[in-house]
Design a protein around this motif. Sequence first.
Motif, PDB file in Angstrom:
ATOM      1  N   UNK A 163      30.460  55.209  55.346  1.00 35.78           N
ATOM      2  CA  UNK A 163      30.581  54.051  56.240  1.00 35.78           C
ATOM      3  C   UNK A 163      31.925  53.345  56.054  1.00 35.78           C
ATOM      4  N   UNK A 164      33.028  54.021  56.316  1.00 35.26           N
ATOM      5  CA  UNK A 164      34.351  53.424  56.102  1.00 35.26           C
ATOM      6  C   UNK A 164      34.638  52.221  56.992  1.00 35.26           C
ATOM      7  N   UNK A 165      33.821  52.015  58.014  1.00 34.63           N
ATOM      8  CA  UNK A 165      34.024  50.869  58.901  1.00 34.63           C
ATOM      9  C   UNK A 165      33.447  49.581  58.327  1.00 34.63           C
ATOM     10  N   UNK A 166      32.702  49.659  57.221  1.00 37.44           N
ATOM     11  CA  UNK A 166      32.067  48.487  56.620  1.00 37.44           C
ATOM     12  C   UNK A 166      32.986  47.915  55.546  1.00 37.44           C
ATOM     13  N   UNK A 167      33.227  46.588  55.625  1.00 39.89           N
ATOM     14  CA  UNK A 167      34.109  45.911  54.677  1.00 39.89           C
ATOM     15  C   UNK A 167      33.362  44.819  53.924  1.00 39.89           C
ATOM     16  N   UNK A 168      33.966  44.364  52.819  1.00 42.79           N
ATOM     17  CA  UNK A 168      33.418  43.221  52.094  1.00 42.79           C
ATOM     18  C   UNK A 168      33.395  42.008  53.025  1.00 42.79           C
ATOM     19  N   UNK A 169      32.273  41.309  53.022  1.00 41.71           N
ATOM     20  CA  UNK A 169      32.099  40.152  53.898  1.00 41.71           C
ATOM     21  C   UNK A 169      31.317  40.460  55.149  1.00 41.71           C
ATOM     22  N   UNK A 170      31.130  41.764  55.484  1.00 40.13           N
ATOM     23  CA  UNK A 170      30.343  42.124  56.664  1.00 40.13           C
ATOM     24  C   UNK A 170      28.870  41.842  56.418  1.00 40.13           C
ATOM     25  N   UNK A 171      28.186  41.444  57.481  1.00 41.58           N
ATOM     26  CA  UNK A 171      26.727  41.311  57.442  1.00 41.58           C
ATOM     27  C   UNK A 171      26.120  42.606  57.933  1.00 41.58           C
ATOM     28  N   UNK A 172      25.148  43.132  57.179  1.00 34.53           N
ATOM     29  CA  UNK A 172      24.628  44.471  57.477  1.00 34.53           C
ATOM     30  C   UNK A 172      23.109  44.485  57.460  1.00 34.53           C
ATOM     31  N   UNK A 173      22.586  45.519  58.126  1.00 34.59           N
ATOM     32  CA  UNK A 173      21.162  45.842  58.068  1.00 34.59           C
ATOM     33  C   UNK A 173      21.049  47.232  57.473  1.00 34.59           C
ATOM     34  N   UNK A 174      20.298  47.342  56.388  1.00 40.31           N
ATOM     35  CA  UNK A 174      20.160  48.611  55.672  1.00 40.31           C
ATOM     36  C   UNK A 174      18.705  49.025  55.650  1.00 40.31           C
ATOM     37  N   UNK A 175      18.466  50.292  55.937  1.00 42.26           N
ATOM     38  CA  UNK A 175      17.159  50.906  55.754  1.00 42.26           C
ATOM     39  C   UNK A 175      17.289  51.938  54.645  1.00 42.26           C
ATOM     40  N   UNK A 204      17.885  50.240  42.807  1.00 39.27           N
ATOM     41  CA  UNK A 204      18.927  50.625  43.743  1.00 39.27           C
ATOM     42  C   UNK A 204      18.261  51.089  45.023  1.00 39.27           C
ATOM     43  N   UNK A 205      18.872  50.774  46.148  1.00 44.84           N
ATOM     44  CA  UNK A 205      18.353  51.241  47.436  1.00 44.84           C
ATOM     45  C   UNK A 205      19.129  52.484  47.851  1.00 44.84           C
ATOM     46  N   UNK A 206      18.414  53.588  48.069  1.00 42.98           N
ATOM     47  CA  UNK A 206      19.032  54.818  48.575  1.00 42.98           C
ATOM     48  C   UNK A 206      19.085  54.698  50.097  1.00 42.98           C
ATOM     49  N   UNK A 207      20.300  54.599  50.637  1.00 38.60           N
ATOM     50  CA  UNK A 207      20.499  54.236  52.032  1.00 38.60           C
ATOM     51  C   UNK A 207      20.169  55.388  52.976  1.00 38.60           C
ATOM     52  N   UNK A 208      19.320  55.091  53.978  1.00 41.66           N
ATOM     53  CA  UNK A 208      19.106  56.018  55.094  1.00 41.66           C
ATOM     54  C   UNK A 208      19.992  55.646  56.279  1.00 41.66           C
ATOM     55  N   UNK A 209      20.094  54.344  56.544  1.00 47.14           N
ATOM     56  CA  UNK A 209      20.967  53.876  57.620  1.00 47.14           C
ATOM     57  C   UNK A 209      21.584  52.553  57.218  1.00 47.14           C
ATOM     58  N   UNK A 210      22.814  52.335  57.689  1.00 48.81           N
ATOM     59  CA  UNK A 210      23.533  51.099  57.386  1.00 48.81           C
ATOM     60  C   UNK A 210      24.318  50.715  58.632  1.00 48.81           C
ATOM     61  N   UNK A 211      24.022  49.544  59.170  1.00 45.92           N
ATOM     62  CA  UNK A 211      24.666  49.092  60.408  1.00 45.92           C
ATOM     63  C   UNK A 211      25.202  47.682  60.233  1.00 45.92           C
ATOM     64  N   UNK A 212      26.396  47.449  60.775  1.00 48.80           N
ATOM     65  CA  UNK A 212      26.966  46.110  60.775  1.00 48.80           C
ATOM     66  C   UNK A 212      26.241  45.275  61.820  1.00 48.80           C
ATOM     67  N   UNK A 213      25.876  44.053  61.457  1.00 50.05           N
ATOM     68  CA  UNK A 213      25.250  43.134  62.398  1.00 50.05           C
ATOM     69  C   UNK A 213      26.330  42.430  63.210  1.00 50.05           C
TER      70      UNK A 213
END
Length: 636
Positions: A162-174, A185-194
């Motif tokens: 997810x190179x498009x995600x930066x520090x300070x971004x708000x995200x939703x993780x599954x 630790x959460x093993x990420x299935x999906x990560x999206x910027x809000x």
Amino acid sequence: MTTSDDGPADGSDTPVVYDLDADCTLSDVSEENRYHAEVNGVVDYGVFVDISDSVSGLVHESNLSGKFDVGDELVVELVEIRENGDLSFDTADLDEYETVPVAHDYEVSDTGALAERVGESVHVEGEVVQIKQTGGPTIFHVSDETGVVPCAAFEEAGVRAHPDIDIGDLVHITGVVEEREESLQVEVNSLDRLEGDDAADVRQRLDEALEQRAEPHDVEPLVEWPALEQMFPDLREIAKQLRRTVLESRPIRVRHHADGDGMCASIPVELALRKFIEQTHQDPDAKRHLFKRLPSKAPFYEMEDVTRDLNFALEDQARHGQKLPLLLMLDNGSTAEDVPAYENLAHYDIPILVVDHHHPDPEAVEPYVDGHVNPYLYDEDYRITTGMMCVELARMIAPEITDDLRHVPAVAGISDRSKADAMTDYVDLAKSEGYEESFLNDVGEALDYEAFWLKYDAGRNLINDVLNVGCDDESRHRELVSFLADRAREDVDEQLDAAMPHVEHERLASEAHLYRVDVENHAYRFTYPPPGKTTGEIHDRKVEETGEPVITIGYGPDFAVLRSDGVRLDIPEMVSELNDEIVGGGVSGGGHLVVGSIKFVQGMREQVLDALVEKMADAELDEDLQSTTVGHESDD
């Protein structure tokens, strides 16, 4: 989603095909419904298909017409959800259909409650506060209202996910909650910027919760002392900023004077902040990454110190994906001598907080600091030591450590020779914890002795044992203190045996005694006690010997250490005047009103010292004025 009819909601005969959001789970599907799917694997007995990031199953070869490759899209019908969770699909050949999008109806989990969800799929929403690339996955540290949790996303070994995600971004993780080395630790299935309203809602929720969680605890002062209690509102504000900094996963770097009072100030704050980090961060390495205590040999922030701190901060930012730190200055940081270092930091996003009791230069310092507590700003003075203030500060951050700290203000006051009336109450409080005054003196000596040999090392575990804060062995503490205090006194006696015959005496016009000694040529070098301590010990003996007002100067090629009892000196003001009056003298320095140190150009030593003595001779006597921090204010 439980809809199973073939027609759309408007009652028409057009078949419905559901298009699941990536974060949809098994709870969002039903047998006999049709779904958009993508082939993710081809085997001899059929093809595996995904209908969301976490929902997949098999289309058996008997139900296939034609050949499929990975990445092909098709419409499938869910035939069966088996007891073990496996899904069986059939192909659905439709000429016409209506696509109906399906959003996952989920409940956001609190990071602070994930211990109860190990092995389960969860949804986390929060702010990315750190991004660390390992040799395997990318670790995103995500902060919500309840804490911070590391979330591992894998692209391929060592490659940034997810190179498009930066520090300070708000995200939703599954992802799935897993235990890793006794932490979560959460093993990420999906990560999206809000984005948009979703991001605004989460930001408001986080800010409100953060403001509330950052609030310090209300604590009753350890002793009744109005002079200190008037500082509580500003100490609370410092505590709030520190708690908020932890919650934001910004590192904290503590710089403190390397003497007894400086350690009595920094050790309680360190214990409190480490406790709070442990309570709010799932990552067991957080205490190591988010807090560091560093001693400063001088009672101000030197350019050498700031250069090291800034270099390490920038390296940590590049290597570990951390924010730049907050700097907490304890028992230093209030004077004009600190300003050049602050100006260096001003080029970066590094907030500065100061708790100090040296005579301040508020006009010089205030433009650079975000919080400043100093007794002089409340019409008080150095008798309120930094250690006394910081014990209360630490209790505001983590009140559960109070029982570990009841003796510390007395050690701080004795180490800095505080003559405050409240010292009687602090010593009595320490006695109630089993500390006799003689042993409190030993603790102060041991701290000073170890600080000298540690030099630039914080010596956290050793100093904790000496001060008995966070120490789990009371007998070792007492044996260690007694050994170190005895060694310190032996070294002081040896030093003074060499130096005392070379002490020069004169009587000033004010009738004060002036003692001078060349500690560069008439004392042992590069060993304990250093020049400041040596001068202080000589001064103490002369005060006891004469019972009259005494000034002591210990000098070297380009420095002088100053001590005074019973003489109304203003050393910071004298330093300023000397710098103006002696052209080319290069005079600088400071300290308290009656204790301090100065530096000057080596070739101008005689002119500087002569002018200094003239100013001391003009000073008024004040038998009620007592010195502080004798032997502890300068290691120069």
